[in-house]
Motif scaffolding. Structure first.
Motif, mmCIF file in Angstrom:
data_model
loop_
_atom_site.group_PDB
_atom_site.id
_atom_site.type_symbol
_atom_site.label_atom_id
_atom_site.label_comp_id
_atom_site.label_asym_id
_atom_site.label_seq_id
_atom_site.Cartn_x
_atom_site.Cartn_y
_atom_site.Cartn_z
ATOM 1 N N ARG A 251 42.800 31.867 40.515
ATOM 2 C CA ARG A 251 42.575 33.246 40.094
ATOM 3 C C ARG A 251 43.861 34.047 40.220
ATOM 4 N NH1 ARG A 251 37.582 35.906 40.250
ATOM 5 N NH2 ARG A 251 38.008 37.346 41.940
ATOM 6 N N LEU A 252 44.050 34.989 39.294
ATOM 7 C CA LEU A 252 45.240 35.839 39.313
ATOM 8 C C LEU A 252 44.818 37.305 39.362
ATOM 9 C CD1 LEU A 252 47.416 34.101 36.549
ATOM 10 C CD2 LEU A 252 47.756 33.980 39.021
ATOM 11 N N PRO A 253 45.655 38.153 39.956
ATOM 12 C CA PRO A 253 45.316 39.585 40.040
ATOM 13 C C PRO A 253 45.761 40.332 38.783
ATOM 14 C CG PRO A 253 47.318 39.166 41.257
ATOM 15 C CD PRO A 253 46.891 37.842 40.682
ATOM 16 N N PHE A 400 49.644 39.327 47.442
ATOM 17 C CA PHE A 400 48.348 39.976 47.266
ATOM 18 C C PHE A 400 47.380 39.643 48.397
ATOM 19 C CE2 PHE A 400 50.376 39.774 43.159
ATOM 20 C CZ PHE A 400 50.391 41.121 42.849
ATOM 21 N N SER A 401 47.771 38.766 49.308
ATOM 22 C CA SER A 401 47.004 38.642 50.551
ATOM 23 C C SER A 401 47.792 39.171 51.753
ATOM 24 C CB SER A 401 46.543 37.200 50.780
ATOM 25 O OG SER A 401 47.583 36.297 50.602
ATOM 26 N N GLY B 21 36.832 49.073 34.609
ATOM 27 C CA GLY B 21 37.183 47.679 34.874
ATOM 28 C C GLY B 21 35.982 46.800 35.162
ATOM 29 N N GLU B 22 36.298 45.603 35.674
ATOM 30 C CA GLU B 22 35.284 44.559 35.873
ATOM 31 C C GLU B 22 34.116 45.035 36.736
ATOM 32 O OE1 GLU B 22 37.081 40.868 37.024
ATOM 33 O OE2 GLU B 22 35.212 40.040 37.781
ATOM 34 N N ASP B 36 42.779 37.463 55.335
ATOM 35 C CA ASP B 36 43.636 38.229 54.425
ATOM 36 C C ASP B 36 43.444 37.774 52.987
ATOM 37 O OD1 ASP B 36 44.593 39.636 56.547
ATOM 38 O OD2 ASP B 36 46.530 38.610 56.657
ATOM 39 N N ALA B 37 43.300 36.459 52.800
ATOM 40 C CA ALA B 37 43.153 35.918 51.451
ATOM 41 C C ALA B 37 41.835 36.390 50.827
ATOM 42 C CB ALA B 37 43.222 34.397 51.472
ATOM 43 N N GLY B 40 42.227 40.066 50.012
ATOM 44 C CA GLY B 40 43.092 40.176 48.834
ATOM 45 C C GLY B 40 42.341 39.807 47.564
ATOM 46 N N ASP B 41 41.489 38.799 47.676
ATOM 47 C CA ASP B 41 40.699 38.385 46.516
ATOM 48 C C ASP B 41 39.768 39.508 46.067
ATOM 49 O OD1 ASP B 41 38.147 36.755 45.313
ATOM 50 O OD2 ASP B 41 40.029 35.684 44.982
ATOM 51 N N PHE B 44 42.175 42.497 44.629
ATOM 52 C CA PHE B 44 43.112 42.346 43.516
ATOM 53 C C PHE B 44 42.715 41.327 42.441
ATOM 54 C CE2 PHE B 44 46.030 43.513 47.136
ATOM 55 C CZ PHE B 44 46.273 44.806 46.704
ATOM 56 N N MET B 45 42.022 40.252 42.831
ATOM 57 C CA MET B 45 41.798 39.188 41.850
ATOM 58 C C MET B 45 40.727 39.603 40.851
ATOM 59 S SD MET B 45 44.017 36.967 42.716
ATOM 60 C CE MET B 45 45.106 36.901 44.138
ATOM 61 N N ARG B 46 40.959 39.264 39.586
ATOM 62 C CA ARG B 46 40.033 39.647 38.526
ATOM 63 C C ARG B 46 39.805 38.441 37.616
ATOM 64 N NH1 ARG B 46 39.513 42.896 41.726
ATOM 65 N NH2 ARG B 46 39.751 45.152 41.642
ATOM 66 N N SER B 47 38.601 38.385 37.006
ATOM 67 C CA SER B 47 38.333 37.240 36.140
ATOM 68 C C SER B 47 39.053 37.387 34.796
ATOM 69 C CB SER B 47 36.832 37.061 35.931
ATOM 70 O OG SER B 47 36.289 38.222 35.353
ATOM 71 N N ASN B 48 39.214 38.624 34.318
ATOM 72 C CA ASN B 48 40.010 38.903 33.116
ATOM 73 C C ASN B 48 39.739 37.921 31.978
ATOM 74 O OD1 ASN B 48 41.954 40.261 31.587
ATOM 75 N ND2 ASN B 48 43.631 38.993 32.348
ATOM 76 N N PRO B 49 38.462 37.749 31.583
ATOM 77 C CA PRO B 49 38.149 36.710 30.593
ATOM 78 C C PRO B 49 38.554 37.096 29.172
ATOM 79 C CG PRO B 49 36.193 37.985 31.068
ATOM 80 C CD PRO B 49 37.284 38.520 31.982
ATOM 81 N N HIS B 53 32.806 40.249 28.625
ATOM 82 C CA HIS B 53 33.252 40.888 29.868
ATOM 83 C C HIS B 53 32.237 41.931 30.300
ATOM 84 C CE1 HIS B 53 36.444 43.442 32.136
ATOM 85 N NE2 HIS B 53 36.219 42.356 32.832
#
Lengths: 416, 97
Positions: A251-253, A400-401, B21-22, B36-37, B40-41, B44-49, B53
């Motif tokens: 996954r990417l931000p 990002f973490s 947004g999503e 932290d991960a 962070g997920d 910040f993390m997005r599926s952005n298909p 959507h």
């Protein structure tokens, strides 16, 4: 590679220009390479060039789903500058600017890099304070920058509206004299030709449809033209980065948005520099053909459609006419959109992933063109050495973490 | 310009809306227990298909309500808009105020 020179021009003119050779080959993909770059835009081609030139990887390929120069490389407003606020970003873009300064010689291809200067306008007291802060930060990093007042702006840009009665009066600007513009297609063609001359296969109309993994490492890419085995995959696909990441299960931000731009009918020379304003959000320069090149902001929604909404165009036009009332009756010739991958801190992601042999270079958002040579240079190092170059170490996915973001939103002289 | 069907107000121009947004990213109930991960997920993390959507929109210059839309990110066509689950009142009823 037949070198381009004044002599080659004369020789080919004497034979009525019938014997020019193709600038680069159009090969079929081989079944295996030492490294594969996915995406034949400027950044991907630059990566391949520096991989071959500086790291000795010659058995490599660039896989492009469309054609060279058909994506964002040929869709941007061609502005080059390095006046970013934070040290990490400033040094990365400055490396790129230094490469731009000798790029035509390096590639033996005229990329028409023109250091006509870039003005970033300030319209409020806070804008001017931000400009002074950014200019000071730039100078501490050895980047040329200065704060200029209305008198200097008027002398350099006589048609700009400096009236104190306008809705957003111009109070001053930052000026980077080494900034400017380059011919965007020439950058793609020049890197493609130079990489091809080093033995890189540039494969067009070859879409990557899957990333094959062998446990925790990559083993190759599935494409519309068959499977290509490789231990190293560098993904440089701008707006489609999330699509490729999904193929690899990461996954990417990022969020992909349409970004629109326009050119006017050609005019006599009227604007000799680049003018940007983040407050009214428009940027404008004049191409060597005489067209005004105008950029808008992104559309707010996610989109992969290479087009945006009309009110975004209207907003950009309003900004330009606010700055330059003289252009109010200029007609637009063309309008288009590209897909940009916006990251949370408006800075790129360049580095390794948790999959061995898989590298991503993405998140350049609205401002990737200026970084083309520098991006390729650091990404080539990252792929070849399996570790980031000093300049892109801070731009890894881990920020990002860890929370060590490089927040260039708004600070980077233009709102993203 | 997109024409967006607000569940309360009906079809209006895109300029009346803001995109949030999503959809469906739930705030973790116990953030302090996340790594932290994981945090962070969430942040910040997005599926952005590329394609369908689910996303949030706000009718900023209308009823000012948030709602969920399903939209194709290539054609930009909306296939549905609906009130957020748990929203007070139903579209079209007086207590929707």
């Amino acid at each position: 590679m037949a070198r381009y020179s004044a002599y080659s021009l004369l020789r080919n003119a004497a034979s009525h220009n019938r014997h020019w050779r193709q600038a680069f080959r159009n090969p079929d993909p081989k079944s295996a390479y030492d490294a594969v770059i996915v995406g034949g835009g400027g950044h991907g081609l630059a990566t391949a060039y520096y991989l071959a030139k500086e790291h000795g990887l010659r058995n490599i390929a660039v896989l492009e789903k469309g054609w060279i120069g058909g994506g964002n490389t040929g869709r941007n407003t061609t502005i080059v500058r390095s006046n970013y606020l934070w040290t990490e970003a400033a040094l990365l873009y400055e490396k790129s600017l230094k490469l731009w300064e000798s790029l035509s010689t390096e590639l033996n291809f005229n990329v028409m890099f023109s250091q006509r200067g870039v003005y970033n306008l300030g319209h409020t007291l806070q804008d001017m304070r931000d400009i002074e802060r950014r200019v000071s930060a730039n100078r501490l990093n050895g980047i040329d920058a200065e704060v200029v007042g209305p008198a200097e702006i008027e002398a350099r840009i006589p048609h700009i509206n400096l009236s104190r009665d306008s809705r957003y009066p111009i109070l001053g600007a930052s000026f980077q004299s080494r900034g400017g513009v380059a011919r965007h297609d020439a950058v793609a063609w020049g890197f493609a030709r130079a990489a091809d001359a080093c033995g890189v296969d540039i494969v067009q109309q070859c879409e990557v449809t899957g990333i094959r993994r062998n446990g925790d490492e990559v083993s190759g890419v599935e494409t519309t033209r068959g499977f290509v085995a490789t231990p190293k995959i560098g993904v440089v696909v701008a707006g489609h980065a999330s699509v490729l990441a999904k193929m690899a299960g990461i996954r990417l931000p990022l969020e992909s948005h349409p970004l629109q731009a326009f050119v006017s009918e050609p005019l006599k020379p009227v604007l000799h520099t680049v003018v940007m304003s983040s407050a009214v959000h428009g940027y404008i320069s004049q191409s060597d053909k005489g067209e005004l090149v105008i950029g808008a902001g992104i559309d707010a929604y996610n989109g992969y459609g290479q087009r945006g909404s009309f009110h975004t165009i209207e907003h950009a036009m309003a900004a330009i006419i606010e700055l330059f009332p003289i252009f109010s009756r200029v007609r637009l010739l063309r309008q288009w959109g590209g897909i940009v991958d916006i990251s949370p801190d408006a800075c790129p992601i360049i580095g390794k992933t948790r999959v061995k042999g898989l590298y991503f270079n993405c998140g350049w958002g609205t401002g990737g063109f200026k970084a083309t040579p520098g991006s390729g240079w650091v990404f080539a190092h990252t792929i070849a050495q399996d570790e980031p170059q000093e300049l892109n170490a801070a731009f890894d996915l881990d920020r990002f973490s860890s929370g060590a973001l490089i927040d260039e939103h708004g600070a980077a002289a233009v709102a993203h | 310009m997109l024409i967006i069907d607000c569940p309360w107000c009906g079809e209006r121009d895109e300029t009346e809306f803001s995109c949030g947004g999503e959809a469906g990213i739930a705030r973790p109930l116990r953030p302090e227990s996340l790594s932290d991960a994981e945090w962070g997920d969430y942040l910040f993390m997005r599926s952005n298909p590329r394609g369908e959507h689910r996303e949030l929109w706000n009718h900023a210059y209308g009823c000012r309500r948030w709602f969920v839309a399903v939209r194709d990110t290539v054609s930009y066509r909306f296939s549905s808009t609906a009130a957020l689950p748990g929203t007070a009142g139903e579209p079209g009823t007086p207590d929707a105020e």
